[in-house]
Scaffold this motif. Structure first.
Motif, PDB file in Angstrom:
ATOM      1  N   ALA A   1     -12.560  21.866  -0.627  1.00  0.00           N
ATOM      2  CA  ALA A   1     -12.683  23.301  -0.407  1.00  0.00           C
ATOM      3  C   ALA A   1     -13.697  23.833  -1.398  1.00  0.00           C
ATOM      4  CB  ALA A   1     -11.327  23.985  -0.601  1.00  0.00           C
ATOM      5  N   THR A   2     -14.455  24.827  -0.956  1.00  0.00           N
ATOM      6  CA  THR A   2     -15.434  25.452  -1.838  1.00  0.00           C
ATOM      7  C   THR A   2     -15.573  26.924  -1.496  1.00  0.00           C
ATOM      8  OG1 THR A   2     -17.647  25.252  -2.769  1.00  0.00           O
ATOM      9  CG2 THR A   2     -17.447  24.869  -0.405  1.00  0.00           C
ATOM     10  N   ILE A   3     -15.900  27.709  -2.489  1.00  0.00           N
ATOM     11  CA  ILE A   3     -16.125  29.140  -2.304  1.00  0.00           C
ATOM     12  C   ILE A   3     -17.573  29.331  -1.858  1.00  0.00           C
ATOM     13  CG2 ILE A   3     -16.132  31.405  -3.434  1.00  0.00           C
ATOM     14  CD1 ILE A   3     -14.141  30.131  -5.495  1.00  0.00           C
ATOM     15  N   LEU A   4     -17.738  30.006  -0.744  1.00  0.00           N
ATOM     16  CA  LEU A   4     -19.064  30.205  -0.172  1.00  0.00           C
ATOM     17  C   LEU A   4     -19.712  31.487  -0.702  1.00  0.00           C
ATOM     18  CD1 LEU A   4     -18.219  29.260   3.514  1.00  0.00           C
ATOM     19  CD2 LEU A   4     -19.442  27.848   1.832  1.00  0.00           C
TER      20      LEU A   4
ATOM     21  N   LEU B   1     -22.331  15.085  -2.039  1.00  0.00           N
ATOM     22  CA  LEU B   1     -21.061  15.050  -1.308  1.00  0.00           C
ATOM     23  C   LEU B   1     -21.033  13.910  -0.299  1.00  0.00           C
ATOM     24  CD1 LEU B   1     -18.333  16.496  -0.766  1.00  0.00           C
ATOM     25  CD2 LEU B   1     -19.544  17.849   0.968  1.00  0.00           C
ATOM     26  N   VAL B   2     -22.071  13.780   0.507  1.00  0.00           N
ATOM     27  CA  VAL B   2     -22.070  12.720   1.529  1.00  0.00           C
ATOM     28  C   VAL B   2     -22.249  11.337   0.909  1.00  0.00           C
ATOM     29  CG1 VAL B   2     -22.815  14.257   3.386  1.00  0.00           C
ATOM     30  CG2 VAL B   2     -24.516  12.942   2.138  1.00  0.00           C
ATOM     31  N   ARG B   3     -22.793  11.271  -0.305  1.00  0.00           N
ATOM     32  CA  ARG B   3     -22.912   9.992  -1.008  1.00  0.00           C
ATOM     33  C   ARG B   3     -21.525   9.395  -1.291  1.00  0.00           C
ATOM     34  NH1 ARG B   3     -25.160  11.453  -5.828  1.00  0.00           N
ATOM     35  NH2 ARG B   3     -27.114  11.932  -4.829  1.00  0.00           N
ATOM     36  N   LEU B   4     -20.498  10.230  -1.335  1.00  0.00           N
ATOM     37  CA  LEU B   4     -19.135   9.740  -1.569  1.00  0.00           C
ATOM     38  C   LEU B   4     -18.664   8.789  -0.477  1.00  0.00           C
ATOM     39  CD1 LEU B   4     -17.370  12.990  -2.845  1.00  0.00           C
ATOM     40  CD2 LEU B   4     -18.162  11.043  -4.210  1.00  0.00           C
ATOM     41  N   ARG B   5     -19.329   8.804   0.676  1.00  0.00           N
ATOM     42  CA  ARG B   5     -18.925   7.895   1.765  1.00  0.00           C
ATOM     43  C   ARG B   5     -19.017   6.439   1.338  1.00  0.00           C
ATOM     44  NH1 ARG B   5     -24.181   9.159   2.947  1.00  0.00           N
ATOM     45  NH2 ARG B   5     -25.518   7.547   3.842  1.00  0.00           N
ATOM     46  N   HIS B   6     -19.843   6.148   0.353  1.00  0.00           N
ATOM     47  CA  HIS B   6     -20.006   4.765  -0.098  1.00  0.00           C
ATOM     48  C   HIS B   6     -18.818   4.264  -0.909  1.00  0.00           C
ATOM     49  CE1 HIS B   6     -24.004   4.810   1.475  1.00  0.00           C
ATOM     50  NE2 HIS B   6     -24.354   5.812   0.688  1.00  0.00           N
ATOM     51  N   ILE B   7     -17.989   5.175  -1.436  1.00  0.00           N
ATOM     52  CA  ILE B   7     -16.794   4.745  -2.178  1.00  0.00           C
ATOM     53  C   ILE B   7     -15.519   5.053  -1.400  1.00  0.00           C
ATOM     54  CG2 ILE B   7     -17.879   4.813  -4.456  1.00  0.00           C
ATOM     55  CD1 ILE B   7     -16.410   7.491  -4.933  1.00  0.00           C
ATOM     56  N   LEU B   8     -15.682   5.395  -0.132  1.00  0.00           N
ATOM     57  CA  LEU B   8     -14.546   5.677   0.747  1.00  0.00           C
ATOM     58  C   LEU B   8     -14.304   4.484   1.655  1.00  0.00           C
ATOM     59  CD1 LEU B   8     -12.639   8.060   1.449  1.00  0.00           C
ATOM     60  CD2 LEU B   8     -14.255   8.664   3.244  1.00  0.00           C
ATOM     61  N   ARG B   9     -13.058   4.073   1.796  1.00  0.00           N
ATOM     62  CA  ARG B   9     -12.736   2.963   2.694  1.00  0.00           C
ATOM     63  C   ARG B   9     -13.072   3.345   4.125  1.00  0.00           C
ATOM     64  NH1 ARG B   9      -7.933   1.885  -0.849  1.00  0.00           N
ATOM     65  NH2 ARG B   9      -8.755   0.295  -2.249  1.00  0.00           N
ATOM     66  N   LYS B  10     -13.665   2.412   4.826  1.00  0.00           N
ATOM     67  CA  LYS B  10     -14.152   2.688   6.180  1.00  0.00           C
ATOM     68  C   LYS B  10     -13.025   2.980   7.159  1.00  0.00           C
ATOM     69  CE  LYS B  10     -18.610   0.766   5.694  1.00  0.00           C
ATOM     70  NZ  LYS B  10     -19.101   1.901   4.962  1.00  0.00           N
TER      71      LYS B  10
ATOM     72  N   ASP C   1     -20.943  12.136 -13.680  1.00  0.00           N
ATOM     73  CA  ASP C   1     -21.646  13.298 -13.152  1.00  0.00           C
ATOM     74  C   ASP C   1     -21.718  13.174 -11.631  1.00  0.00           C
ATOM     75  OD1 ASP C   1     -23.422  15.290 -12.382  1.00  0.00           O
ATOM     76  OD2 ASP C   1     -24.885  14.846 -13.940  1.00  0.00           O
ATOM     77  N   PHE C   2     -21.088  14.091 -10.941  1.00  0.00           N
ATOM     78  CA  PHE C   2     -21.031  14.086  -9.484  1.00  0.00           C
ATOM     79  C   PHE C   2     -22.427  14.081  -8.856  1.00  0.00           C
ATOM     80  CE2 PHE C   2     -20.799  16.447  -5.441  1.00  0.00           C
ATOM     81  CZ  PHE C   2     -19.838  15.718  -4.766  1.00  0.00           C
TER      82      PHE C   2
ATOM     83  N   LEU D   1     -12.516  22.571  -4.799  1.00  0.00           N
ATOM     84  CA  LEU D   1     -13.022  23.600  -5.708  1.00  0.00           C
ATOM     85  C   LEU D   1     -14.059  23.059  -6.684  1.00  0.00           C
ATOM     86  CD1 LEU D   1      -9.649  25.444  -6.337  1.00  0.00           C
ATOM     87  CD2 LEU D   1     -11.387  25.941  -4.614  1.00  0.00           C
ATOM     88  N   LEU D   2     -14.957  22.226  -6.169  1.00  0.00           N
ATOM     89  CA  LEU D   2     -15.985  21.587  -6.976  1.00  0.00           C
ATOM     90  C   LEU D   2     -17.386  22.108  -6.665  1.00  0.00           C
ATOM     91  CD1 LEU D   2     -17.124  19.250  -8.777  1.00  0.00           C
ATOM     92  CD2 LEU D   2     -17.067  17.837  -6.714  1.00  0.00           C
ATOM     93  N   LEU D   3     -17.750  22.150  -5.398  1.00  0.00           N
ATOM     94  CA  LEU D   3     -19.144  22.371  -5.013  1.00  0.00           C
ATOM     95  C   LEU D   3     -19.706  23.699  -5.498  1.00  0.00           C
ATOM     96  CD1 LEU D   3     -18.894  20.968  -1.384  1.00  0.00           C
ATOM     97  CD2 LEU D   3     -19.809  19.823  -3.409  1.00  0.00           C
ATOM     98  N   HIS D   4     -18.915  24.757  -5.505  1.00  0.00           N
ATOM     99  CA  HIS D   4     -19.426  26.060  -5.933  1.00  0.00           C
ATOM    100  C   HIS D   4     -19.722  26.111  -7.439  1.00  0.00           C
ATOM    101  CE1 HIS D   4     -14.984  26.386  -6.009  1.00  0.00           C
ATOM    102  NE2 HIS D   4     -15.203  26.999  -7.167  1.00  0.00           N
ATOM    103  N   CYS D   5     -19.219  25.144  -8.195  1.00  0.00           N
ATOM    104  CA  CYS D   5     -19.473  25.069  -9.636  1.00  0.00           C
ATOM    105  C   CYS D   5     -20.708  24.245  -9.976  1.00  0.00           C
ATOM    106  CB  CYS D   5     -18.268  24.470 -10.360  1.00  0.00           C
ATOM    107  SG  CYS D   5     -16.774  25.461 -10.223  1.00  0.00           S
ATOM    108  N   LEU D   6     -21.251  23.526  -9.020  1.00  0.00           N
ATOM    109  CA  LEU D   6     -22.377  22.633  -9.290  1.00  0.00           C
ATOM    110  C   LEU D   6     -23.700  23.390  -9.261  1.00  0.00           C
ATOM    111  CD1 LEU D   6     -21.330  19.614  -7.062  1.00  0.00           C
ATOM    112  CD2 LEU D   6     -21.061  19.854  -9.535  1.00  0.00           C
ATOM    113  N   PRO D   7     -24.641  23.023 -10.139  1.00  0.00           N
ATOM    114  CA  PRO D   7     -25.944  23.682 -10.146  1.00  0.00           C
ATOM    115  C   PRO D   7     -26.838  23.154  -9.034  1.00  0.00           C
ATOM    116  CG  PRO D   7     -25.891  21.966 -11.811  1.00  0.00           C
ATOM    117  CD  PRO D   7     -24.512  22.031 -11.213  1.00  0.00           C
TER     118      PRO D   7
END
Length: 192
Positions: A127-130, A110-119, A72-73, A94-100
């Motif tokens: 991309a997301t639909i606004l 989204l910014v929490r993903l920085r912890h699994i991204l190589r520095k 779960d994202f 095309l993920l963020l616009h589908c999230l509740p």
């Protein structure tokens, strides 16, 4: 007199002869990517989506080892280095616009993903639909109404700044632009 050297572009392209391309899928996606560069992990909350996406990847690259992770994202502990490792690139296409939830909840995940991204050289992109700050055409307005009403989308309040500002706080470099009704973004240099 020395022969002129090929440019980097020509040298890189010269390898891809018709003979080499017959072995490319077995060599690069089948051997190099999974065993040398540990590629291709798909993460999704829906097992059906994971099955469909991994089947497409395997069909396109017969020998590619495609790992799938049911997660779960939005769950804080769902996407951690201890469970997934770290990545050179993470796509949130095309993920963020589908999230509740409100945009702030999505931005935190989204910014929490920085912890699994190589520095070094790691990139988060998507991309997301606004729903705010853009103009939808008539068909787009209908789809927004329908998909938001059915709970497929939850993006009526999503504005570019909802995602760009948190990304700018969490990453050294953020590029973004709006194309039509969509926000395209790229973030590099994750901060602690």
């Amino acid at each position: 007199m020395n022969a002129p050297s090929k440019s980097n572009t020509e040298a890189g392209a010269a390898l891809y002869s018709p003979a080499f391309l017959r072995f490319y899928d077995r060599l690069v996606p089948g051997l190099f990517l999974p065993y040398a560069w540990s590629l291709l992990t798909l993460v999704d909350l829906n097992p059906s989506c994971l099955d469909a996406a991994s089947a497409r990847v395997r069909k396109a690259h017969l020998h590619l080892n495609c790992t799938t992770v049911h997660a779960d994202f939005l769950a804080p502990d769902s996407l951690s280095p201890s469970s997934l490792g770290t990545f050179d690139a993470i796509s949130a296409m095309l993920l963020l616009h589908c999230l509740p939830g409100p945009p702030s909840r999505k931005a935190v995940a989204l910014v929490r993903l920085r912890h699994i991204l190589r520095k070094e050289n790691g990139v988060l992109f998507g991309a997301t639909i606004l729903g705010q700050g853009i103009r939808h055409n008539l068909f787009g307005r209908f789809l927004m109404w329908l998909f938001n009403r059915r709970g497929i989308f939850d993006n009526r309040e999503d504005h570019a700044k909802s995602f760009v500002e948190p990304l700018e706080e969490a990453f050294d470099e953020v590029k973004w632009r709006i194309v039509g009704a969509m926000l395209l973004f790229e973030a590099r240099g994750p901060r602690e």
